[in-house]
Design a protein around this motif. Structure first.
Motif, PDB file in Angstrom:
ATOM      1  N   THR A 163       0.827  -1.208   0.000  1.00 33.33           N
ATOM      2  CA  THR A 163       0.000   0.000   0.000  1.00 33.33           C
ATOM      3  C   THR A 163       0.859   1.254   0.000  1.00 33.33           C
ATOM      4  O   THR A 163       0.621   2.203  -0.755  1.00 33.33           O
ATOM      5  CB  THR A 163      -0.925   0.005   1.231  1.00 33.33           C
ATOM      6  OG1 THR A 163      -1.748  -1.179   1.212  1.00 33.33           O
ATOM      7  CG2 THR A 163      -1.826   1.235   1.238  1.00 33.33           C
ATOM      8  N   GLU A 164       1.883   1.251   0.837  1.00 29.19           N
ATOM      9  CA  GLU A 164       2.752   2.424   0.938  1.00 29.19           C
ATOM     10  C   GLU A 164       3.645   2.570  -0.288  1.00 29.19           C
ATOM     11  O   GLU A 164       3.855   3.682  -0.789  1.00 29.19           O
ATOM     12  CB  GLU A 164       3.614   2.304   2.197  1.00 29.19           C
ATOM     13  CG  GLU A 164       4.533   3.502   2.429  1.00 29.19           C
ATOM     14  CD  GLU A 164       5.342   3.352   3.694  1.00 29.19           C
ATOM     15  OE1 GLU A 164       6.197   4.231   3.948  1.00 29.19           O
ATOM     16  OE2 GLU A 164       5.143   2.364   4.432  1.00 29.19           O
ATOM     17  N   LEU A 177      -1.208   3.695  -2.528  1.00 27.93           N
ATOM     18  CA  LEU A 177      -2.649   3.479  -2.446  1.00 27.93           C
ATOM     19  C   LEU A 177      -3.214   4.167  -1.209  1.00 27.93           C
ATOM     20  O   LEU A 177      -2.511   4.364  -0.220  1.00 27.93           O
ATOM     21  CB  LEU A 177      -2.965   1.980  -2.400  1.00 27.93           C
ATOM     22  CG  LEU A 177      -2.580   1.148  -3.623  1.00 27.93           C
ATOM     23  CD1 LEU A 177      -2.927  -0.312  -3.392  1.00 27.93           C
ATOM     24  CD2 LEU A 177      -3.266   1.656  -4.880  1.00 27.93           C
ATOM     25  N   GLU A 203      -5.854   2.893   0.476  1.00 29.59           N
ATOM     26  CA  GLU A 203      -6.292   1.852   1.397  1.00 29.59           C
ATOM     27  C   GLU A 203      -5.658   0.530   1.015  1.00 29.59           C
ATOM     28  O   GLU A 203      -5.194   0.350  -0.119  1.00 29.59           O
ATOM     29  CB  GLU A 203      -7.820   1.721   1.410  1.00 29.59           C
ATOM     30  CG  GLU A 203      -8.412   1.386   0.058  1.00 29.59           C
ATOM     31  CD  GLU A 203      -9.935   1.272   0.102  1.00 29.59           C
ATOM     32  OE1 GLU A 203     -10.511   0.725  -0.859  1.00 29.59           O
ATOM     33  OE2 GLU A 203     -10.531   1.740   1.087  1.00 29.59           O
ATOM     34  N   SER A 204      -5.649  -0.399   1.935  1.00 30.81           N
ATOM     35  CA  SER A 204      -5.004  -1.687   1.707  1.00 30.81           C
ATOM     36  C   SER A 204      -5.719  -2.467   0.603  1.00 30.81           C
ATOM     37  O   SER A 204      -6.951  -2.537   0.593  1.00 30.81           O
ATOM     38  CB  SER A 204      -5.002  -2.496   3.009  1.00 30.81           C
ATOM     39  OG  SER A 204      -4.351  -3.728   2.827  1.00 30.81           O
ATOM     40  N   PRO A 205      -4.984  -3.056  -0.341  1.00 36.56           N
ATOM     41  CA  PRO A 205      -5.612  -3.822  -1.442  1.00 36.56           C
ATOM     42  C   PRO A 205      -6.068  -5.200  -0.962  1.00 36.56           C
ATOM     43  O   PRO A 205      -5.349  -6.195  -1.116  1.00 36.56           O
ATOM     44  CB  PRO A 205      -4.493  -3.924  -2.478  1.00 36.56           C
ATOM     45  CG  PRO A 205      -3.239  -3.887  -1.667  1.00 36.56           C
ATOM     46  CD  PRO A 205      -3.517  -3.010  -0.484  1.00 36.56           C
ATOM     47  N   ASN A 221      -9.187  -4.060  -5.761  1.00 35.71           N
ATOM     48  CA  ASN A 221      -8.513  -2.822  -5.370  1.00 35.71           C
ATOM     49  C   ASN A 221      -7.270  -2.587  -6.213  1.00 35.71           C
ATOM     50  O   ASN A 221      -6.855  -1.439  -6.408  1.00 35.71           O
ATOM     51  CB  ASN A 221      -8.114  -2.876  -3.890  1.00 35.71           C
ATOM     52  CG  ASN A 221      -9.295  -3.126  -2.980  1.00 35.71           C
ATOM     53  OD1 ASN A 221      -9.491  -4.241  -2.525  1.00 35.71           O
ATOM     54  ND2 ASN A 221     -10.096  -2.097  -2.733  1.00 35.71           N
TER      55      ASN A 221
END
Length: 683
Positions: free
Chosen positions: A391-392, A396, A398-400, A541
């Motif tokens: 994610t970082e 993103l 939010e977390s996928p 996501n």
């Protein structure tokens, strides 16, 4: 992350009667199913301060976007509906005491003229005696192998039996005295049935008479100085003792019972079950599951019903022994009795042998939970760390939690196939995997014109390159998603050509979207009759493609063209394991020890495996068809008949004309043509 207060129903709207409720996410997918004596009291507990909820319950209520309920009349009705919905919707937040295996049984087909001993799964048949369930099929086969020394009952299939009877020669087991060979008349059907009955008596627990008889025969053979026979009898006695030791009696009076044991902590629960049949332990099963709520053991026991709901062939015994009784124990017992067809006792053992075995089962559950936590601690931590790091790294918001990875496989541009694999919460979700046959610009990938070889058809179906093939796969997948989300009404609307150009966003409501076979899609993301999600109703996501910057940019362009801008896209290049982001000139380099990189590699390798297995299957079929397609007078029906009879083209090539002509539907002329064509090919 949703705020539960946004979809909280007003207290006055919720009935106080018993019922079953469902939490649904923003896409209409059922994520949790529960039941309650009072719907108002139960549902209100979910909408308290998040800090006071169980961690998994927090995640569930913040993932949900809606709650629905159905009022029922009795607790048995609530149980029935709850487990029907759990089985139907497979909610991700429900406890699931189940696996995907069926239970093997030892079966003796006493309903046949010549009974047969075999390992069976699936539904039970009349006229057959069953022993089990067992944990593993190999455990049954080991038992049977020992018993056949003493009770040489037939174990062969009907086909083998008929061939042996026709040829007059028994199979290998007949030669090594592990079958009495009724097929060739060594024993009569009546004598063989008596052997099968003795086998059943021994399995029913009547072991003493057989052991004594064999011991007497052994002593008599020794007195007669027939030492070879005495040695054989000694070995037979040893084999029977080995079987008896493995099936020691643990409960008296030929008790049939399932004994459950539980061990749990705040996040997970372990369940073990011993299947006791005829007083003997026939099998053992165990599961470790995540807990969605801070329920006690009594609450966990309620869910044990799933073991029988999801494994109907397992069989429900007369007694179900549990560590504690749930509040609705009578309702559960009534439901189990309905499934079994006779009364089932649900109780807690208090003393004696049943209490002792219950303690043994609980000890197994405690040890299984400790072993599971030891093995999974690193895995759970690394999965969470991998998603957070990914994610970082790619920016993103939010977390996928749902990731889809795509790959293309082909051989020099022919037989192109695409794969879509899905990971949810960092784990594969194989039920959502999909395969795509690449059609190319002409849209003829699924068609083979008369007289054309499969190789030519595959070549015409190929896209210009992998980038074009990936564009096709993504468009087909996300067109389905958009059409199902839009709820397009297709009834009575003329069907456009499936090879027609893609529908623009502004014209999306002008006509129906079609599936891969040109069939109009159903209306809406959720089937109104079953409530189940349609095939492509939920977007990921994150989309991962196998390749570098060109493939990533092409994938991003395809999604942007469809108006799917909420889905992130990245690519993983094989050479240096670089992570490419659309529009970026330089890749993201993750450390070699990074959990995020390991997760992406898992995705890429799984999608490659899934694509190449489908590609090889299509290529193999095409090669087979191309060999037989060139033979005049040999149509698809005769090809199928030949391959079914001989098993492969290689065996067909080794057959003579008479053997080929003996196949149903083959004439002498066609048989000669097949023989000549394959013979010349072998040369």
């Amino acid at each position: 992350m949703a705020d539960p207060s946004t979809y909280r129903p007003k207290p006055g709207e919720i009935p106080v009667e018993p019922g079953v409720y469902r939490f649904l996410d923003g896409h209409g997918r059922v994520i949790y199913v529960g039941k309650a004596k009072s719907l108002r009291s139960r549902l209100s507990s979910y909408f308290q301060d998040l800090a006071g909820l169980h961690p998994r319950t927090q995640q569930m209520v913040t993932t949900a976007a809606k709650v629905e309920w159905t009022v029922v009349g009795t607790e048995v009705e609530a149980l029935t509906l709850e487990y029907a919905w759990i089985k139907e919707f497979d909610p991700r937040f429900n406890i699931k005491y189940r696996d995907d295996k069926s239970y093997p049984f030892l079966a003796v087909t006493m309903g046949e003229e010549v009974p047969r001993v075999q390992v069976m799964r699936g539904s039970k048949k009349t006229g057959t005696k069953y022993y089990g369930p067992y944990t593993h099929a190999w455990a049954i086969r080991e038992t049977v192998d020992q018993l056949l020394r003493v009770f040489p009952v037939r174990t062969c299939s009907p086909g083998v039996y008929k061939r042996a009877a026709a040829s007059g020669r028994p199979c290998l087991l007949g030669y090594i005295d592990k079958c009495s060979a009724p097929c060739v008349g060594r024993v009569s059907p009546e004598e063989h049935r008596e052997l099968a009955e003795q086998f059943c008596h021994f399995m029913d627990g009547e072991t003493g008479p057989h052991m004594k008889r064999l011991e007497q025969q052994m002593r008599q053979a020794a007195l007669d100085q027939d030492f070879e026979r005495a040695a054989r009898l000694r070995d037979d006695i040893g084999a029977l003792r080995h079987v008896v030791e493995k099936n020691a009696i643990v409960l008296p009076d030929a008790t049939d019972a399932d004994v459950f044991g539980l061990a749990a902590d705040e996040l997970e629960a372990s369940v073990q079950v011993f299947h006791v049949r005829g007083g003997r332990i026939r099998g053992q099963r165990g599961w470790v599951v995540e807990r969605v709520e801070a329920v006690d053991e009594a609450g966990l026991v309620e869910h044990l019903l799933e073991v029988y709901d999801d494994n109907p062939t397992m069989g429900i015994p007369r007694e179900v022994l549990v560590p504690v009784l749930p509040e609705n124990a009578e309702a559960i017992a009534d439901y189990l009795s309905g499934l079994r067809g006779s009364r089932v006792s649900l109780r807690v053992p208090q003393r004696g042998d049943k209490k002792a075995i219950a303690e043994t089962v609980r000890t197994n559950a405690v040890q299984a939970l400790a072993l599971h936590k030891t093995r999974r601690a690193g895995d759970l931590t690394s999965r969470s760390q991998a998603l957070a790091e990914l994610t970082e790294a790619i920016g993103l918001t939010e977390s996928p939690l749902r990731i889809e990875c795509y790959d293309i496989s082909h051989t020099q541009g022919t037989h192109q196939t695409g794969s879509m694999v899905v990971f949810e919460d960092g784990m594969p979700k194989k039920s959502d995997y999909r395969r795509f046959v690449i059609r190319g610009e002409q849209g003829e990938g699924a068609k083979t014109t008369a007289g054309a070889t499969a190789g030519a058809a595959a070549s015409s179906a190929a896209s210009a390159d992998d980038t074009a093939a990936m564009d096709e796969v993504l468009r087909r997948r996300f067109k389905r998603y958009l059409a199902e989300q839009a709820g397009i009404e297709t009834a009575g609307v003329p069907q456009p050509d499936p090879a027609a150009a893609d529908v623009e966003e502004s014209d999306r409501d002008a006509g129906p979207q079609l599936d891969d076979d040109g069939v109009p899609l159903a209306t809406g993301p959720v089937d109104p009759e079953t409530g189940r999600a349609r095939k492509f109703s939920y977007p990921p996501n994150l989309v991962v493609v196998d390749g570098g910057l060109p493939q990533v940019n092409a994938a991003r362009a395809a999604l942007d063209d469809l108006g799917v801008d909420e889905v992130a896209v990245i690519g993983l290049a094989k050479r240096l394991e670089e992570v490419w982001i659309p529009g970026e000139d330089f890749p993201v380099i993750l450390p070699r020890t990074s959990p995020a990189l390991y997760l992406l590699q898992q995705l890429r390798d799984e999608s490659h495996r899934f694509a190449i297995s489908h590609h090889r299957s299509r290529r193999g079929k095409a090669m087979t068809r191309s060999v037989l397609d060139d033979i005049p007078g040999l149509g698809a029906t005769r090809q199928t008949a030949l391959l079914k009879h001989f098993g492969s083209v290689k065996r067909l090539a080794q057959a003579d004309v008479a053997e080929i002509a003996a196949v149903k539907g083959m004439g002498p002329a066609t048989a000669q043509a097949v023989h000549d064509a394959l013979s010349s090919r072998e040369k």
